[in-house]
Write an enzyme that holds these catalytic residues in place. Sequence first.
Site, mmCIF file in Angstrom:
data_model
loop_
_atom_site.group_PDB
_atom_site.id
_atom_site.type_symbol
_atom_site.label_atom_id
_atom_site.label_comp_id
_atom_site.label_asym_id
_atom_site.label_seq_id
_atom_site.Cartn_x
_atom_site.Cartn_y
_atom_site.Cartn_z
ATOM 1 N N ARG A 21 0.837 -1.200 0.000
ATOM 2 C CA ARG A 21 0.000 0.000 0.000
ATOM 3 C C ARG A 21 0.877 1.257 0.000
ATOM 4 O O ARG A 21 0.899 2.022 -0.963
ATOM 5 C CB ARG A 21 -0.924 -0.002 1.221
ATOM 6 N N ASP A 22 1.635 1.456 1.051
ATOM 7 C CA ASP A 22 2.395 2.691 1.220
ATOM 8 C C ASP A 22 3.504 2.820 0.183
ATOM 9 O O ASP A 22 3.857 3.938 -0.228
ATOM 10 C CB ASP A 22 2.992 2.725 2.635
ATOM 11 N N HIS A 213 5.388 3.723 13.022
ATOM 12 C CA HIS A 213 5.567 3.690 11.568
ATOM 13 C C HIS A 213 6.633 4.731 11.216
ATOM 14 O O HIS A 213 6.354 5.925 11.164
ATOM 15 C CB HIS A 213 4.221 4.021 10.911
ATOM 16 N N HIS A 215 9.832 6.367 8.875
ATOM 17 C CA HIS A 215 10.493 6.521 7.580
ATOM 18 C C HIS A 215 11.988 6.699 7.851
ATOM 19 O O HIS A 215 12.397 6.997 8.970
ATOM 20 C CB HIS A 215 9.928 7.706 6.814
ATOM 21 N N CYS A 246 6.051 10.178 1.385
ATOM 22 C CA CYS A 246 4.826 10.974 1.376
ATOM 23 C C CYS A 246 4.812 11.920 0.185
ATOM 24 O O CYS A 246 5.735 12.720 0.031
ATOM 25 C CB CYS A 246 4.719 11.772 2.674
ATOM 26 N N ASN A 255 9.918 4.253 3.665
ATOM 27 C CA ASN A 255 9.752 3.709 5.008
ATOM 28 C C ASN A 255 11.002 2.945 5.423
ATOM 29 O O ASN A 255 11.841 2.609 4.602
ATOM 30 C CB ASN A 255 8.566 2.733 5.023
#
Length: 318
Positions: A21-22, A213, A215, A246, A255
């Site tokens: 997803r990310d 979470h 990065h 982002c 990430n």
Amino acid sequence: MASATPVPPGSHITICEVGPRDGFQNEKTFIPTAKKIEIVNALFASGLRHMQVTSFVSPRAVPQLADAEEVLAGIDRPEGAFVTALVPNLRGAERAAGAGVDAVHTVVSASETHNLKNVNRPVDQSLSEFEAVFATLDKAGIAIEGGIATAFGCPFEGIVPPRQVARIAKRYQELGASSVSLGDTTGMATPLTVQAAIRAIRDAAPGLEIHLHFHNTRGVGLACVMTGLSEGVTHYDASVGGLGGCPFAAGATGNICTEDLVYLLQESGYESGVDLDKIIAAATLTQEVIGRPLPGQVLKAGPRLKRHDPDLTVTAAG
């Protein structure tokens, strides 16, 4: 703010894989649905059991994830798999409920400016709109993970006070979230800001489970994991190969890398249930599909005790 008991070595640490997803959402070239499914299955085969597989956002906003239902229908879910998806609004929640996810992940920014850039509304409006989302998902028996973006700093506003993060976490708890995830959206987290945010939440919302979470924008993502462990946190998001970033913050990179995190935990005496060789293989597959080198370090170097043939290594002359 009260200190926490560190996670003792030998404990099981949960890794939630968020690359499908990310990571995928930032790729401009569409990844074929069959390839997405192949990567998800390879990640599950490594021993990962928690995975954020996709997002139920508008296909116009994120064309890369327009195949959310098809991906979820096509993956092989091993025993114990816990599949989640991100939802931005009520429509996304309704789609997720019909697609068979185990939990959904909602996101609001701790920074007003970032929330306006990300979803075009103030923070409190986002939280109010989540009331209908939570009610819909509660009726469907789907767990909710409340996400807080820019939890450790904002590229527009700078410092994000821990009390602001804690206020949002408490609201999530009141709405019925099973956990709250602190997102280091732009890689501004440091060990001290991580410690402060965790302790503020534990004071404001006792009993709320905290996920982290990170990065790796400034190279301290894994250092922040060690701080999380020292504060008793046992759940971390990571992205295969270090994919991610982002789109609404300048300079943001990927990430923390799943295989790097697995290696760190393994070498620090923790259990994750993930086979390092198999997660490296999954990262290699992902890199081939994406078509460019990914930033993961263990992907490049291999395990610490990997052996090399001395006869194939250049010998110094002289």
